[in-house]
Design a protein around this motif. Structure first.
Motif, short mmCIF file in Angstrom:
data_model
loop_
_atom_site.label_atom_id
_atom_site.label_comp_id
_atom_site.label_asym_id
_atom_site.label_seq_id
_atom_site.Cartn_x
_atom_site.Cartn_y
_atom_site.Cartn_z
N HIS A 99 -3.68 0.31 -2.46
CA HIS A 99 -3.27 0.42 -3.76
C HIS A 99 -4.10 -0.28 -4.69
O HIS A 99 -3.49 -0.57 -5.75
N VAL A 100 -5.54 -0.20 -4.42
CA VAL A 100 -6.43 -0.69 -5.51
C VAL A 100 -7.03 0.60 -6.14
O VAL A 100 -7.30 1.54 -5.56
N GLU A 141 -2.64 -5.40 0.23
CA GLU A 141 -2.43 -3.83 -0.07
C GLU A 141 -3.74 -3.23 -0.56
O GLU A 141 -3.46 -2.72 -1.72
N ILE A 142 -4.84 -2.89 0.12
CA ILE A 142 -6.09 -2.37 -0.46
C ILE A 142 -5.54 -0.94 -0.73
O ILE A 142 -6.60 -0.38 -1.40
N CYS A 168 3.16 5.02 -5.74
CA CYS A 168 3.60 3.70 -5.96
C CYS A 168 3.64 3.86 -7.74
O CYS A 168 3.94 2.51 -8.01
N GLN A 197 0.88 3.84 -9.50
CA GLN A 197 -0.48 3.41 -9.98
C GLN A 197 -1.31 4.61 -10.05
O GLN A 197 -0.91 5.64 -9.36
#
Lengths: 303, 303
Positions: free
Chosen positions: A163-164, A160-161, A174, A176
């Motif tokens: 959402h970095v 899930e890059i 999400c 974040q």
């Protein structure tokens, strides 16, 4: 190696697409296609999948050996279970078991991004590599991680890059902040251009055209997307050391307009990490189908 | 399973430590230890390794079956080559080949952090898991990635979580900024406490004691370390979805003083990712040896 005939189904947020696919575990080709709107509830969705499979089965000159289905979200490939999605109608649903019984042929259920990555690794832009990341950039961004020659799923949670947190500070749906995909997905590029200028655009492709024309707002939005992507790829290089990162999805259609500034930005950021080669995906829209078909063929070969 | 007798050698920045280790590929124990200062040049280092092996060989009641050596830096385990280090005297040096000839027994050469991680996975805090990260926190921070039951090396480049940018903005010796280890390693905690207060301390352990005493500056430095570590672990959760993260190295000796605020901070950050269990390493200082011995035994079993 046996030639197999399978139906591949790719469940998407708006459309569910299917194709008749023939080949071996090394190379496959899609022949006939069919599609339907994705229903908002589970039982109608299962009915649509059955219809698509029946339609293509009837269109096939050969007996169908298996069905390969792929979908987004958290997918437990080992058990063929759809664990969780944000906008599709299931939770902990055993697709493989239920549809194998309903369709009367073996059914495998996998993850759309990892399946597309598998296809790029077996027969596309990452062919021959043992360590690579295939990164489709569309509505969202997630990566298929090829590690020591196998696609790694992390029990369904890996890759899930998108959402970095890369530090741009923009909140993500999400929960974040700073997520790569909030500024670098195709959807984000279009949305951010319109937010900045008040001008509606027809997707990231139109923003790309405006970048080519040298329009300042488009260039600024594009530059922010490239920076976030480069920072995301740097994290992949730091943790996994891939030989190459394969860029796919709608945004990769921009070609050098994407790859060249991305390579420059990555060069500016990278320190001791192995520098991944940046490549464009080879299989385009078909990667999802072809990967679903490869999953089905792998299942047949293993049994 | 055969019981094997091996010499394990752990090359460190200042000391090279060795032990006589006996066991199987599942569980090993170290008996006799020896150590020397690590020489600043390669030929003297090879001589020191040979001396340590001879000394332990003579002390052993059993014939020695193999030697397992581990070292920091970029290590190509498949070929037993020391590729690159920042402060040790080699580059692209074929340790396995050269020392197998010199010592007259099979020699394997691996990576210190990954070998220690292997030991924690086979017989320590990560035993029985298929997906985990073992994170020793000492002078620096790097992770051993257990993926689908195997330690992943990424051709020697994997696991450098200490050099992921988590946004604190402090420059790192590696040339990047915001690296996890710049504020969260044991060395960084001691250094930053002293920089803030002007008071020299005897390592992070002394800062930990001052945190327990409620000293404000110590609490602030500790809090920043915990925040950076939690953000690093979040990146691991997002990309790899580990079931657990095992905290090791000197800093893990702080126990709950580290684990509890780290768990709270991670809880505050995490969104859709699989929440990794936080555990303390079980093997302490011995993990490096034990892992080196396991690598040697694995080599014997494979041949």
């Amino acid at each position: 190696m046996a030639r197999r005939h399978v139906v591949a189904v790719d469940i998407g947020g708006t459309e569910t697409k299917a194709a008749l696919v023939t080949g071996t575990s090394e190379v496959v080709a899609a022949q006939k296609h069919a599609r339907r709107a994705t229903p908002a509830e589970l039982e109608p969705l299962l009915a649509v999948i059955a219809e698509l499979v029946d339609e293509l089965r009837q269109a096939s000159e050969h007996e169908i050996d298996a069905v390969g289905i792929v979908a987004p979200g958290i997918v437990d490939e080992a058990n063929g279970v759809g664990v969780y999605t944000t906008n599709l109608p299931w939770s902990q649903f055993p697709f493989s078991t239920v549809l194998t019984e309903r369709l009367g042929v073996p059914v495998t259920f996998g993850h759309d991004v990892r399946a597309a990555g598998l296809a790029e690794c077996r027969m596309g832009a990452a062919k021959g590599l043992r360590n690579a990341v295939v990164l489709p950039i569309g509505t969202g961004i997630a990566g298929a991680l090829l590690l020591d020659g196998k696609i790694f799923s992390g029990d369904g949670y890996a890759g899930e890059i998108g959402h970095v947190n890369v530090g741009h500070g923009v909140p993500c749906a999400c929960g974040q902040i700073g997520c790569v995909e909030t500024v670098a997905s195709s959807a984000a590029i279009a949305r951010r251009y319109t937010a900045r200028t008040g001008t509606p655009v027809n997707g990231a492709a139109e923003v790309a055209r405006r970048v080519k024309d040298g329009e300042q707002d488009a260039v600024a939005v594009w530059h922010e997307a490239v920076d976030a992507l480069a920072r995301g790829i740097l994290v992949l290089a730091t943790l996994l050391g891939p030989e190459a990162v394969v860029l796919g999805g709608g945004l990769a259609l921009a070609g050098d307009l994407l790859v060249e500034p991305l390579r420059d930005r990555l060069d500016g950021l990278i320190a001791f990490q192995r520098r991944p080669e940046l490549r464009l995906a080879a299989l385009g829209d078909e990667a999802g189908f072809l990967g679903a078909a490869l999953l089905a063929i792998d299942m047949l070969e293993a049994s």
